[in-house]
Design an enzyme around this catalytic site. Structure first.
Site, PDB file in Angstrom:
ATOM      1  N   GLU A 103      36.936 -23.376   3.093  1.00  0.00           N
ATOM      2  CA  GLU A 103      35.935 -22.460   2.521  1.00  0.00           C
ATOM      3  C   GLU A 103      36.302 -21.022   2.887  1.00  0.00           C
ATOM      4  OE1 GLU A 103      34.043 -21.557   0.373  1.00  0.00           O
ATOM      5  OE2 GLU A 103      32.066 -22.459   0.633  1.00  0.00           O
ATOM      6  N   ASP A 104      35.942 -20.084   2.025  1.00  0.00           N
ATOM      7  CA  ASP A 104      36.224 -18.675   2.310  1.00  0.00           C
ATOM      8  C   ASP A 104      35.340 -18.149   3.440  1.00  0.00           C
ATOM      9  OD1 ASP A 104      33.883 -18.836   0.832  1.00  0.00           O
ATOM     10  OD2 ASP A 104      34.538 -17.512  -0.776  1.00  0.00           O
ATOM     11  N   ASP A 107      28.154 -18.222   5.281  1.00  0.00           N
ATOM     12  CA  ASP A 107      27.183 -17.140   5.412  1.00  0.00           C
ATOM     13  C   ASP A 107      25.858 -17.758   5.869  1.00  0.00           C
ATOM     14  OD1 ASP A 107      25.873 -14.706   5.118  1.00  0.00           O
ATOM     15  OD2 ASP A 107      25.832 -14.747   2.951  1.00  0.00           O
ATOM     16  N   PHE A 156      29.049  -7.299   3.625  1.00  0.00           N
ATOM     17  CA  PHE A 156      29.585  -7.993   2.455  1.00  0.00           C
ATOM     18  C   PHE A 156      31.070  -7.699   2.327  1.00  0.00           C
ATOM     19  CE2 PHE A 156      30.422  -8.965  -1.961  1.00  0.00           C
ATOM     20  CZ  PHE A 156      29.782 -10.172  -2.074  1.00  0.00           C
ATOM     21  N   ARG A 169      39.413 -10.154  -5.689  1.00  0.00           N
ATOM     22  CA  ARG A 169      39.981 -11.386  -5.133  1.00  0.00           C
ATOM     23  C   ARG A 169      41.457 -11.209  -4.788  1.00  0.00           C
ATOM     24  NH1 ARG A 169      36.221 -15.523  -5.866  1.00  0.00           N
ATOM     25  NH2 ARG A 169      35.057 -15.483  -7.805  1.00  0.00           N
TER      26      ARG A 169
HETATM   27  P1  5GP Z   1      26.289 -19.486   1.999  1.00  0.00           P
HETATM   28  O1  5GP Z   1      25.765 -20.631   1.198  1.00  0.00           O
HETATM   29  O2  5GP Z   1      26.911 -19.895   3.309  1.00  0.00           O
HETATM   30  O3  5GP Z   1      25.239 -18.426   2.178  1.00  0.00           O
HETATM   31  O4  5GP Z   1      27.365 -18.739   1.125  1.00  0.00           O
HETATM   32  C1  5GP Z   1      28.510 -19.314   0.751  1.00  0.00           C
HETATM   33  C2  5GP Z   1      29.205 -18.559  -0.345  1.00  0.00           C
HETATM   34  O5  5GP Z   1      28.626 -17.275  -0.603  1.00  0.00           O
HETATM   35  C3  5GP Z   1      30.618 -18.253   0.073  1.00  0.00           C
HETATM   36  O6  5GP Z   1      31.449 -19.345  -0.204  1.00  0.00           O
HETATM   37  C4  5GP Z   1      30.934 -17.033  -0.762  1.00  0.00           C
HETATM   38  O7  5GP Z   1      31.362 -17.437  -2.033  1.00  0.00           O
HETATM   39  C5  5GP Z   1      29.614 -16.322  -0.868  1.00  0.00           C
HETATM   40  N1  5GP Z   1      29.535 -15.245   0.141  1.00  0.00           N
HETATM   41  C6  5GP Z   1      28.823 -15.213   1.274  1.00  0.00           C
HETATM   42  N2  5GP Z   1      29.016 -14.074   1.956  1.00  0.00           N
HETATM   43  C7  5GP Z   1      29.901 -13.360   1.229  1.00  0.00           C
HETATM   44  C8  5GP Z   1      30.543 -12.078   1.424  1.00  0.00           C
HETATM   45  O8  5GP Z   1      30.353 -11.345   2.393  1.00  0.00           O
HETATM   46  N3  5GP Z   1      31.420 -11.712   0.449  1.00  0.00           N
HETATM   47  C9  5GP Z   1      31.677 -12.454  -0.660  1.00  0.00           C
HETATM   48  N4  5GP Z   1      32.544 -11.976  -1.534  1.00  0.00           N
HETATM   49  N5  5GP Z   1      31.105 -13.657  -0.858  1.00  0.00           N
HETATM   50  C10 5GP Z   1      30.238 -14.108   0.079  1.00  0.00           C
END
Ligand code: 5GP
Length: 183
Positions: A103-104, A107, A156, A169
């Site tokens: 996973e990237d 959050d 972010f 990207r």
């Molecule tokens: P979560 O469900 O953990 O809140 O978020 C997961 C997804 O939200 C990540 O896989 C990503 O695609 C997006 N995301 C969360 N934080 C960021 C951020 O700081 N930058 C970007 N570009 N995407 C984020």
């Protein structure tokens, strides 16, 4: 000025391409050493992890399979909706396989919590999580991250696969998007 130059000017660098490459090599070695035997599947969560997964796969020195799962949780916004949608599924079963989810960024953890519950129903031998970034200050679900690149504050970030409205990207580094006019 070329488009990529303009993109760079809008982003404050947090992790350089060289630093990322070094960390990915370490993560790849750890994953390889933790999985001496058995079928290993690198499961790249699209789209954000595609660059990370490509680099990570080359840093793991053992046979493995790569598969992709399309998940969407943000819809172009910067705030989590908590609603997760599978936009494209795995191409092969993972029953009996050792799965490392790539996973990237974790959050709120909502996306990964949903995904782990979904994967468990497919009866893999094991599931581990490898995340390039973690934003622990925003966690709403506790996720065990077995392999972690970097921990970041609540900002972010874009680059190295991460987008804002599908842009950035292709930046080779990870950084924070700066508001127009600078900050
Ligand atoms: P979560 O469900 O953990 O809140 O978020 C997961 C997804 O939200 C990540 O896989 C990503 O695609 C997006 N995301 C969360 N934080 C960021 C951020 O700081 N930058 C970007 N570009 N995407 C984020």
């Amino acid at each position: 000025m070329p488009t990529s130059e303009r993109q760079r000017g809008e982003v404050r660098e947090l992790f350089s391409a060289a630093r990322i490459a070094e960390r990915v090599r370490e993560l790849g070695r750890e994953i390889g050493e933790s999985h001496p035997t058995g079928e290993l599947v690198l499961l790249s969560v699209l789209k954000g992890s595609f660059i990370f997964a490509a680099d990570l796969a080359r840093a793991i020195d053992r046979p493995l399979r790569v598969d992709f799962l399309g998940l969407s949780s943000y819809g172009g916004q910067t705030e989590s909706t908590g609603v997760v949608q599978i936009t494209s599924d795995l191409t092969k079963p993972i029953e009996g396989a050792h799965v490392v989810v790539v996973e990237d960024i974790i959050d709120t953890g909502l996306t990964m919590a949903y995904l782990l519950e979904n994967l468990a129903t497919r009866k893999p031998a094991s599931v581990q999580v490898c995340a390039m970034l973690e934003k622990p200050s925003r966690a709403r679900r506790q996720i065990r991250i077995d392999y972690k690149g970097f921990v970041i504050p609540d900002e972010f970030v874009v680059g190295y696969g991460l987008d804002y409205g599908e842009r950035y990207r292709n930046l080779p580094f990870i950084g924070v998007l700066t508001p127009p006019g600078g900050a």
